[in-house]
Structure formats: structure tokens, C-alpha cells
Motif scaffolding. Structure first.
Motif, PDB file in Angstrom:
ATOM      1  N   THR A  30       0.839  -1.208   0.000  1.00  0.00           N
ATOM      2  CA  THR A  30       0.000   0.000   0.000  1.00  0.00           C
ATOM      3  C   THR A  30       0.869   1.250   0.000  1.00  0.00           C
ATOM      4  OG1 THR A  30      -1.830  -1.123   1.096  1.00  0.00           O
ATOM      5  CG2 THR A  30      -1.743   1.283   1.320  1.00  0.00           C
ATOM      6  N   ARG A  31       1.907   1.267   0.841  1.00  0.00           N
ATOM      7  CA  ARG A  31       2.793   2.439   0.904  1.00  0.00           C
ATOM      8  C   ARG A  31       3.606   2.590  -0.383  1.00  0.00           C
ATOM      9  NH1 ARG A  31       2.414   0.449   6.034  1.00  0.00           N
ATOM     10  NH2 ARG A  31       4.262  -0.872   5.904  1.00  0.00           N
ATOM     11  N   ILE A  32       4.046   1.475  -0.966  1.00  0.00           N
ATOM     12  CA  ILE A  32       4.776   1.541  -2.238  1.00  0.00           C
ATOM     13  C   ILE A  32       3.861   2.078  -3.334  1.00  0.00           C
ATOM     14  CG2 ILE A  32       5.832   0.150  -4.064  1.00  0.00           C
ATOM     15  CD1 ILE A  32       7.046  -1.598  -1.793  1.00  0.00           C
ATOM     16  N   ASN A  33       2.607   1.651  -3.357  1.00  0.00           N
ATOM     17  CA  ASN A  33       1.672   2.167  -4.363  1.00  0.00           C
ATOM     18  C   ASN A  33       1.480   3.675  -4.224  1.00  0.00           C
ATOM     19  OD1 ASN A  33       1.225  -0.292  -5.647  1.00  0.00           O
ATOM     20  ND2 ASN A  33      -0.572  -0.785  -4.419  1.00  0.00           N
ATOM     21  N   ALA A  34       1.401   4.175  -3.001  1.00  0.00           N
ATOM     22  CA  ALA A  34       1.270   5.616  -2.787  1.00  0.00           C
ATOM     23  C   ALA A  34       2.519   6.340  -3.284  1.00  0.00           C
ATOM     24  CB  ALA A  34       1.025   5.913  -1.304  1.00  0.00           C
ATOM     25  N   LEU A  35       3.671   5.770  -2.993  1.00  0.00           N
ATOM     26  CA  LEU A  35       4.931   6.369  -3.418  1.00  0.00           C
ATOM     27  C   LEU A  35       5.069   6.351  -4.938  1.00  0.00           C
ATOM     28  CD1 LEU A  35       7.522   7.631  -2.345  1.00  0.00           C
ATOM     29  CD2 LEU A  35       8.479   5.341  -2.154  1.00  0.00           C
ATOM     30  N   SER A  36       4.704   5.238  -5.570  1.00  0.00           N
ATOM     31  CA  SER A  36       4.824   5.164  -7.029  1.00  0.00           C
ATOM     32  C   SER A  36       3.842   6.105  -7.715  1.00  0.00           C
ATOM     33  CB  SER A  36       4.679   3.729  -7.542  1.00  0.00           C
ATOM     34  OG  SER A  36       3.410   3.206  -7.256  1.00  0.00           O
ATOM     35  N   ALA A  37       2.647   6.275  -7.160  1.00  0.00           N
ATOM     36  CA  ALA A  37       1.685   7.224  -7.728  1.00  0.00           C
ATOM     37  C   ALA A  37       2.246   8.646  -7.651  1.00  0.00           C
ATOM     38  CB  ALA A  37       0.344   7.129  -7.001  1.00  0.00           C
ATOM     39  N   ALA A  38       2.857   8.994  -6.525  1.00  0.00           N
ATOM     40  CA  ALA A  38       3.461  10.322  -6.377  1.00  0.00           C
ATOM     41  C   ALA A  38       4.642  10.496  -7.335  1.00  0.00           C
ATOM     42  CB  ALA A  38       3.905  10.540  -4.930  1.00  0.00           C
ATOM     43  N   ALA A  39       5.437   9.451  -7.508  1.00  0.00           N
ATOM     44  CA  ALA A  39       6.569   9.525  -8.433  1.00  0.00           C
ATOM     45  C   ALA A  39       6.090   9.750  -9.857  1.00  0.00           C
ATOM     46  CB  ALA A  39       7.407   8.242  -8.349  1.00  0.00           C
ATOM     47  N   TRP A  64       7.353 -15.488  -9.312  1.00  0.00           N
ATOM     48  CA  TRP A  64       8.223 -14.441  -9.862  1.00  0.00           C
ATOM     49  C   TRP A  64       7.442 -13.166 -10.203  1.00  0.00           C
ATOM     50  CZ3 TRP A  64       8.392 -12.078 -14.743  1.00  0.00           C
ATOM     51  CH2 TRP A  64       9.546 -11.314 -14.997  1.00  0.00           C
ATOM     52  N   GLN A  65       6.142 -13.283 -10.438  1.00  0.00           N
ATOM     53  CA  GLN A  65       5.323 -12.136 -10.852  1.00  0.00           C
ATOM     54  C   GLN A  65       5.309 -11.059  -9.766  1.00  0.00           C
ATOM     55  OE1 GLN A  65       4.215 -12.078 -13.962  1.00  0.00           O
ATOM     56  NE2 GLN A  65       4.987 -14.159 -14.221  1.00  0.00           N
ATOM     57  N   LEU A  66       5.020  -9.828 -10.178  1.00  0.00           N
ATOM     58  CA  LEU A  66       4.835  -8.766  -9.193  1.00  0.00           C
ATOM     59  C   LEU A  66       3.730  -9.186  -8.230  1.00  0.00           C
ATOM     60  CD1 LEU A  66       5.062  -5.558 -11.413  1.00  0.00           C
ATOM     61  CD2 LEU A  66       6.847  -6.567  -9.962  1.00  0.00           C
ATOM     62  N   ALA A  67       3.859  -8.765  -6.982  1.00  0.00           N
ATOM     63  CA  ALA A  67       2.938  -9.186  -5.925  1.00  0.00           C
ATOM     64  C   ALA A  67       1.514  -8.707  -6.192  1.00  0.00           C
ATOM     65  CB  ALA A  67       3.419  -8.651  -4.578  1.00  0.00           C
ATOM     66  N   ASP A  68       0.571  -9.513  -5.772  1.00  0.00           N
ATOM     67  CA  ASP A  68      -0.837  -9.126  -5.850  1.00  0.00           C
ATOM     68  C   ASP A  68      -1.024  -7.785  -5.148  1.00  0.00           C
ATOM     69  OD1 ASP A  68      -1.387 -11.514  -7.132  1.00  0.00           O
ATOM     70  OD2 ASP A  68      -2.215 -12.495  -5.347  1.00  0.00           O
ATOM     71  N   GLY A  69      -1.734  -6.888  -5.786  1.00  0.00           N
ATOM     72  CA  GLY A  69      -2.015  -5.575  -5.208  1.00  0.00           C
ATOM     73  C   GLY A  69      -1.015  -4.501  -5.577  1.00  0.00           C
ATOM     74  N   LEU A  70       0.151  -4.877  -6.065  1.00  0.00           N
ATOM     75  CA  LEU A  70       1.156  -3.891  -6.471  1.00  0.00           C
ATOM     76  C   LEU A  70       0.731  -3.303  -7.818  1.00  0.00           C
ATOM     77  CD1 LEU A  70       3.907  -2.663  -5.636  1.00  0.00           C
ATOM     78  CD2 LEU A  70       4.980  -4.449  -7.028  1.00  0.00           C
ATOM     79  N   ILE A  71       0.689  -1.995  -7.905  1.00  0.00           N
ATOM     80  CA  ILE A  71       0.212  -1.328  -9.121  1.00  0.00           C
ATOM     81  C   ILE A  71       1.389  -0.968 -10.016  1.00  0.00           C
ATOM     82  CG2 ILE A  71      -0.990   0.682 -10.054  1.00  0.00           C
ATOM     83  CD1 ILE A  71      -2.590   0.708  -7.370  1.00  0.00           C
ATOM     84  N   ALA A  72       1.384  -1.538 -11.218  1.00  0.00           N
ATOM     85  CA  ALA A  72       2.367  -1.203 -12.249  1.00  0.00           C
ATOM     86  C   ALA A  72       1.607  -0.632 -13.434  1.00  0.00           C
ATOM     87  CB  ALA A  72       3.153  -2.443 -12.664  1.00  0.00           C
ATOM     88  N   GLU A  73       2.167   0.382 -14.058  1.00  0.00           N
ATOM     89  CA  GLU A  73       1.533   0.989 -15.221  1.00  0.00           C
ATOM     90  C   GLU A  73       2.384   0.760 -16.452  1.00  0.00           C
ATOM     91  OE1 GLU A  73       0.372   5.023 -14.422  1.00  0.00           O
ATOM     92  OE2 GLU A  73      -0.937   4.408 -12.772  1.00  0.00           O
ATOM     93  N   SER A  74       1.792   0.947 -17.608  1.00  0.00           N
ATOM     94  CA  SER A  74       2.470   0.632 -18.874  1.00  0.00           C
ATOM     95  C   SER A  74       3.745   1.446 -19.081  1.00  0.00           C
ATOM     96  CB  SER A  74       1.522   0.825 -20.061  1.00  0.00           C
ATOM     97  OG  SER A  74       1.091   2.170 -20.125  1.00  0.00           O
ATOM     98  N   GLY A  75       3.834   2.643 -18.544  1.00  0.00           N
ATOM     99  CA  GLY A  75       5.024   3.467 -18.717  1.00  0.00           C
ATOM    100  C   GLY A  75       6.150   3.146 -17.756  1.00  0.00           C
TER     101      GLY A  75
END
Length: 189
Positions: A30-39, A64-75
Motif C-alpha cells: 500500500t505504501r509503495i503504491n502511494a509512493l509510485s503514484a506520487a513519483a 516471480w510475478q509482481l505481488a498481488d495488489g502492487l500497481i504497475a503501469e504501462s510506462g
């Protein structure tokens, strides 16, 4: 002006489940998602780094996949690695140089292995680091609880001055509140 990048290290499904699951995986994500959105909002590159090994975290496997709930975007950028050092035998250094990145924000899993090694290597290569103090985690070990590992590395990495560039351990909320995603390019002790 600082041009930071966010490195999200090894937040992979296999490290978030089972007996060896990292401490507070859901909260950390959750905290990583907030940080990545701000970035992303600030125009800073978001780089997902995924570890792979022969038996565990085998490339392409569910673990190996990104963890469930981690938000990655196409860019966002995705890099593969096979050692605790995100720079070793990867394109990370070239990517950062090409984009003229002059500071790094680092978070992820496991604190005492890949997060620690990447922070130290980043400083050795000349990048100041902001370690997201509450967005890296560990499963702990026989000597230390996960919370002790995290606290130890927040203090230890922030007290290394011999490389020149420094690491500062700052909670995600403060990084976002300050509107800064990296250290000034030439901050030294």
C-alpha cells in the motif's frame, strides 16, 4: 534541480506468501503504491526490479510475478536481476544515466539482501538515496525479527558516509508530503 527515479525491488508474489512471507506485505505494498503514484505524478521514472533464481522465483512463474495488489503501469520500467545487487549484470545504471537521474528513492523486499545491497551500490556509483523507511520489509532471520531488520537498516544505511553520497531513511508519508522524491544531487555530510 533533482531528477530522481523510484526503484521498487523484488516485490514479488513468492516473497509475500507462505512461511517465509515478508512482514506486513500488504501494508508495505500500500505504501509503495502511494509512493509510485506520487513519483509518476512528479514525472519520475518508476522501475520495478524482479529477482529470479533457478528453484524459487523462476522467471515467468507465479512466484516471480509482481505481488498481488502492487500497481504497475504501462510506462513503468521492468528489469530482471539474478543477484542481490540491482546494478550487477543489468541495464539499471545505463537506464539511470540515459535519463540523467541524479537521486534514487528505494523500497522493496528483502531489506537485508537486495534493498541493502542496492542502496550501498547506488551510493558507491554516486547516487544519493532516499530509503523509504516504511516501504521496505523482511521476513527476518534466526537472529532478528523483521521489525529489527528494518529498523537496523534504516539506521545503518543512513550512517554510511564513506561513499560520498548519502542514504536518508524517510517514511513514505513524509516523502510525499514534502513533494520531493530524491535528495539534492550533491548532498553530502
Amino acid at each position: 534541480m533533482t531528477h530522481p527515479a523510484l526503484l521498487i525491488i523484488d516485490v514479488q508474489q513468492g516473497l509475500c506468501e507462505g512461511a517465509g512471507a515478508a512482514f506486513d506485505g500488504a501494508g508495505t505494498i500500500t505504501r509503495i503504491n502511494a509512493l509510485s503514484a506520487a513519483a509518476r505524478a512528479a514525472g519520475a521514472p518508476v522501475v520495478f526490479i524482479q529477482h529470479e533464481a533457478q528453484n524459487e522465483l523462476r522467471h515467468g512463474s507465479r512466484e516471480w510475478q509482481l505481488a498481488d495488489g502492487l500497481i504497475a503501469e504501462s510506462g513503468d520500467v521492468r528489469l530482471r536481476k539474478a543477484t542481490p545487487d540491482s546494478f550487477n549484470q543489468t541495464e539499471l545504471q545505463a537506464l539511470l544515466n540515459e535519463r540523467r537521474i541524479d537521486a534514487l528513492v528505494i523500497c522493496g523486499m528483502h531489506t537485508e539482501f537486495c534493498v541493502d545491497t542496492t542502496c550501498r551500490r547506488a551510493m558507491a556509483l554516486g547516487w544519493p538515496v532516499w530509503l523509504a523507511a516504511d516501504a521496505h520489509t523482511s521476513a527476518g532471520n534466526a537472529a532478528l525479527s523483521p521489525q529489527q531488520v528494518i529498523a537496523h537498516h534504516n539506521v545503518t544505511l543512513a550512517n554510511i558516509s564513506s561513499f560520498g553520497p548519502l542514504t536518508r531513511a524517510v517514511p513514505v508519508a513524509a516523502l510525499i508530503r514534502e513533494g520531493r522524491l530524491g535528495l539534492p544531487a550533491h548532498e553530502h555530510r
